[in-house]
Design a protein around this motif. Sequence first.
Motif, PDB file in Angstrom:
ATOM      1  N   GLU A   1      27.025  57.661  28.853  1.00 13.45           N
ATOM      2  CA  GLU A   1      28.459  57.732  28.554  1.00 13.45           C
ATOM      3  C   GLU A   1      29.205  56.469  28.906  1.00 13.45           C
ATOM      4  OE1 GLU A   1      32.326  60.599  29.581  1.00 13.45           O
ATOM      5  OE2 GLU A   1      30.340  60.989  30.454  1.00 13.45           O
ATOM      6  N   HIS A   2      28.937  55.873  30.083  1.00 12.56           N
ATOM      7  CA  HIS A   2      29.739  54.770  30.593  1.00 12.56           C
ATOM      8  C   HIS A   2      29.054  53.441  30.271  1.00 12.56           C
ATOM      9  CE1 HIS A   2      32.199  57.703  32.706  1.00 12.56           C
ATOM     10  NE2 HIS A   2      31.090  58.233  33.177  1.00 12.56           N
ATOM     11  N   LEU A   3      29.659  52.689  29.342  1.00 11.98           N
ATOM     12  CA  LEU A   3      29.113  51.409  28.924  1.00 11.98           C
ATOM     13  C   LEU A   3      29.423  50.315  29.949  1.00 11.98           C
ATOM     14  CD1 LEU A   3      29.861  51.249  25.091  1.00 11.98           C
ATOM     15  CD2 LEU A   3      27.626  50.964  26.162  1.00 11.98           C
ATOM     16  N   PHE A   4      28.910  49.123  29.648  1.00 10.62           N
ATOM     17  CA  PHE A   4      29.204  47.945  30.464  1.00 10.62           C
ATOM     18  C   PHE A   4      30.696  47.652  30.442  1.00 10.62           C
ATOM     19  CE2 PHE A   4      30.103  43.378  30.353  1.00 10.62           C
ATOM     20  CZ  PHE A   4      29.648  43.005  31.604  1.00 10.62           C
ATOM     21  N   ASN A   5      31.220  47.334  31.609  1.00  7.67           N
ATOM     22  CA  ASN A   5      32.604  46.940  31.766  1.00  7.67           C
ATOM     23  C   ASN A   5      32.622  45.624  32.527  1.00  7.67           C
ATOM     24  OD1 ASN A   5      35.302  46.597  32.366  1.00  7.67           O
ATOM     25  ND2 ASN A   5      35.602  48.610  33.282  1.00  7.67           N
ATOM     26  N   GLY A   6      33.216  44.586  31.909  1.00  5.96           N
ATOM     27  CA  GLY A   6      33.198  43.273  32.540  1.00  5.96           C
ATOM     28  C   GLY A   6      33.892  43.218  33.876  1.00  5.96           C
ATOM     29  N   ALA A   7      34.816  44.141  34.142  1.00  2.71           N
ATOM     30  CA  ALA A   7      35.534  44.156  35.414  1.00  2.71           C
ATOM     31  C   ALA A   7      34.822  44.969  36.487  1.00  2.71           C
ATOM     32  CB  ALA A   7      36.947  44.704  35.206  1.00  2.71           C
TER      33      ALA A   7
ATOM     34  N   ALA B   1      31.639  35.869  40.389  1.00  4.27           N
ATOM     35  CA  ALA B   1      32.847  35.323  41.020  1.00  4.27           C
ATOM     36  C   ALA B   1      33.850  36.432  41.329  1.00  4.27           C
ATOM     37  CB  ALA B   1      33.470  34.269  40.106  1.00  4.27           C
ATOM     38  N   ASN B   2      33.991  37.371  40.412  1.00  5.20           N
ATOM     39  CA  ASN B   2      34.911  38.486  40.634  1.00  5.20           C
ATOM     40  C   ASN B   2      34.450  39.346  41.811  1.00  5.20           C
ATOM     41  OD1 ASN B   2      37.193  40.041  40.050  1.00  5.20           O
ATOM     42  ND2 ASN B   2      36.068  41.362  38.641  1.00  5.20           N
ATOM     43  N   TYR B   3      33.139  39.534  41.930  1.00  2.00           N
ATOM     44  CA  TYR B   3      32.586  40.293  43.059  1.00  2.00           C
ATOM     45  C   TYR B   3      32.901  39.593  44.386  1.00  2.00           C
ATOM     46  CZ  TYR B   3      29.013  42.020  46.298  1.00  2.00           C
ATOM     47  OH  TYR B   3      28.359  42.514  47.386  1.00  2.00           O
ATOM     48  N   CYS B   4      32.725  38.282  44.436  1.00  2.00           N
ATOM     49  CA  CYS B   4      33.017  37.546  45.669  1.00  2.00           C
ATOM     50  C   CYS B   4      34.502  37.620  46.003  1.00  2.00           C
ATOM     51  CB  CYS B   4      32.584  36.097  45.518  1.00  2.00           C
ATOM     52  SG  CYS B   4      30.799  35.852  45.384  1.00  2.00           S
ATOM     53  N   GLY B   5      35.356  37.609  44.961  1.00  2.00           N
ATOM     54  CA  GLY B   5      36.782  37.715  45.223  1.00  2.00           C
ATOM     55  C   GLY B   5      37.185  39.088  45.721  1.00  2.00           C
TER      56      GLY B   5
ATOM     57  N   GLY C   1      42.998  40.610  33.770  1.00  2.00           N
ATOM     58  CA  GLY C   1      43.370  40.388  35.161  1.00  2.00           C
ATOM     59  C   GLY C   1      42.415  41.058  36.129  1.00  2.00           C
ATOM     60  N   ASP C   2      41.894  42.207  35.753  1.00  2.00           N
ATOM     61  CA  ASP C   2      40.914  42.899  36.579  1.00  2.00           C
ATOM     62  C   ASP C   2      39.540  42.250  36.488  1.00  2.00           C
ATOM     63  OD1 ASP C   2      40.046  44.847  38.320  1.00  2.00           O
ATOM     64  OD2 ASP C   2      39.696  46.344  36.766  1.00  2.00           O
ATOM     65  N   LEU C   3      39.274  41.555  35.386  1.00  2.00           N
ATOM     66  CA  LEU C   3      37.951  40.985  35.134  1.00  2.00           C
ATOM     67  C   LEU C   3      37.731  39.653  35.837  1.00  2.00           C
ATOM     68  CD1 LEU C   3      36.179  40.867  31.714  1.00  2.00           C
ATOM     69  CD2 LEU C   3      36.684  38.710  32.822  1.00  2.00           C
ATOM     70  N   GLY C   4      38.752  38.781  35.873  1.00  2.00           N
ATOM     71  CA  GLY C   4      38.587  37.427  36.400  1.00  2.00           C
ATOM     72  C   GLY C   4      38.953  37.327  37.862  1.00  2.00           C
ATOM     73  N   VAL C   5      38.313  36.397  38.556  1.00  2.00           N
ATOM     74  CA  VAL C   5      38.598  36.218  39.980  1.00  2.00           C
ATOM     75  C   VAL C   5      39.986  35.624  40.187  1.00  2.00           C
ATOM     76  CG1 VAL C   5      37.595  33.899  40.114  1.00  2.00           C
ATOM     77  CG2 VAL C   5      37.624  35.358  42.144  1.00  2.00           C
ATOM     78  N   ALA C   6      40.531  34.942  39.174  1.00  2.00           N
ATOM     79  CA  ALA C   6      41.875  34.380  39.299  1.00  2.00           C
ATOM     80  C   ALA C   6      42.959  35.442  39.128  1.00  2.00           C
ATOM     81  CB  ALA C   6      42.079  33.261  38.273  1.00  2.00           C
ATOM     82  N   GLY C   7      42.614  36.594  38.531  1.00  2.00           N
ATOM     83  CA  GLY C   7      43.598  37.643  38.343  1.00  2.00           C
ATOM     84  C   GLY C   7      43.918  38.365  39.636  1.00  2.00           C
ATOM     85  N   TRP C   8      45.193  38.685  39.802  1.00  2.00           N
ATOM     86  CA  TRP C   8      45.692  39.398  40.980  1.00  2.00           C
ATOM     87  C   TRP C   8      45.371  38.660  42.283  1.00  2.00           C
ATOM     88  CZ3 TRP C   8      47.695  41.343  37.135  1.00  2.00           C
ATOM     89  CH2 TRP C   8      47.082  42.147  36.196  1.00  2.00           C
ATOM     90  N   GLU C   9      45.206  37.347  42.182  1.00  2.00           N
ATOM     91  CA  GLU C   9      44.979  36.506  43.375  1.00  2.00           C
ATOM     92  C   GLU C   9      43.777  36.984  44.196  1.00  2.00           C
ATOM     93  OE1 GLU C   9      46.538  33.731  43.903  1.00  2.00           O
ATOM     94  OE2 GLU C   9      47.853  33.993  42.181  1.00  2.00           O
ATOM     95  N   LYS C  10      42.721  37.382  43.504  1.00  2.00           N
ATOM     96  CA  LYS C  10      41.554  37.888  44.248  1.00  2.00           C
ATOM     97  C   LYS C  10      40.829  36.789  45.015  1.00  2.00           C
ATOM     98  CE  LYS C  10      39.700  40.092  40.679  1.00  2.00           C
ATOM     99  NZ  LYS C  10      40.785  40.272  39.707  1.00  2.00           N
ATOM    100  N   TRP C  11      41.032  35.549  44.611  1.00  2.00           N
ATOM    101  CA  TRP C  11      40.317  34.492  45.352  1.00  2.00           C
ATOM    102  C   TRP C  11      40.922  34.285  46.723  1.00  2.00           C
ATOM    103  CZ3 TRP C  11      41.706  30.452  41.083  1.00  2.00           C
ATOM    104  CH2 TRP C  11      43.082  30.264  41.042  1.00  2.00           C
TER     105      TRP C  11
END
Length: 460
Positions: free
Chosen positions: A305-311, A352-356, A450-460
């Motif tokens: 049911e649940h496909l790949f999600n980049g975020a 990168a998103n995981y590290c953020g 914004g949820d996908l990239g490390v720059a979104g929501w200042e996750k870095w």
Amino acid sequence: EQQQQILFVHQPRAEKFQVSQHWVKVQPRLFQQCAMGGRRANLRLCMAMRHERSRHDDLLEILRRRCVGAPVVSMGAGCQRTSNAGTKTRLELLRPLLKAAWRIAVLRSNAVFTFGLVLLLIQMSAKEDIDQTGAWALARLLVGCLCCILGLIGVPGGVSWLKVKTPAGFHSNEAMSNGPRNARIRKTFQGWLANVRQCPYLRSGETCTVLPFFWNPNRAASLQYTRVWLQSSDGERFACDWVFPPCGHDSDKPVVILLTGLAPSKHWSKEGGFVSDIVWHQSCRRGMTVVVLVARGTMDTVVTEHLFNGARTSDLRDAILLMEGALQEAYGFERNIPLIGVGCSMGGITLANYCGQYGSDTRLHGGVHFSAGYDALFNMKFEYAASTWQVYLAYNLKKTYLRPNMIEIAKRRGVNVDRVLSRHVESMSDFDTEFMVAFNGYKNVEEYYGDLGVAGWEKW
């Protein structure tokens, strides 16, 4: 009795011996002791390597025990209807590809250069002179020369490139507490880059990306791997492929977890290119264990049911916790085996998103990020990418994600499947807007990026 079972083989780059038909790597110093130290050294070395091999077998048994098995997916009634898609639907999918091919600068220039070269070869092979054949031969010669020149300097027109604002080089913040460490890393990279010689005839990034898939041999085709299935918190199952070096797992070296690019249709061992070459190099040449994280529903896997999600970073987290727990159970909690994350393209975005998101609790000792973006929202302004090679990525996503068992699920989640399969959805941003946003419950593509990239929501 133990000594009689040892067969020593000396090689220029590595020293190996064989115990019970298994190759086990030996440190050069121990090899010299084994060759010169007599029976006691031979016996001690043999018992140590047998113990190491036993630990490797224990690790394999732990992985088999933690494997939850592949998901069982039943194809619905729409399976036959989708597999027998008409010619019109196939043409709808192919039309954007043909348009994108002409927009790509390197393809357009090579096509014009090839055409000019063919005209010149025809003229050179003709037996008549220009004076005898008249204006037609002269025109053919001039057009051929003009096309070759245009192909070499680049055919004008087409979609413009996004202006580069960040100069090439190694960038780091050396004013904070980690400044001295960053300065050492910067100097190391600059020293390494000073000795790198680029290929003289591959100056385009597009050519450097595409040509290795056709030019380089697939050295990972014969690699053996152990597949481990994990179950995520949403109930979906995904796979990790463990690739051990020929000598078995070496506990003195790091373990690499490798994240692939966006939606590969073939298994990494059959696809060739960068991912398979990294796996072969790190396992066979460097003696490291490599764990390939297979994205949901890609390669040779399916989802319920649940496909790949980049975020989504939880799959990477579950895989890292599995690696950490299995290694500690096999080699003891006192052994701190480093884990290194490596991501290519979309895999680098996820890493990168995981590290953020996890910060100091990543459980990783380092990460390597290949050709991936940090800011997906800003990347939407890259018109050339959206109208050229992203069209090919979107085409591959349509084939990979819109499989028969996912069509009905996508429709129930509000996805307009007919529009997604049409020529109106060309680029990755189009596909994410029409499919990923609705399928994963986002308000709009800006929220998803914004949820996908490390720059979104200042996750870095």
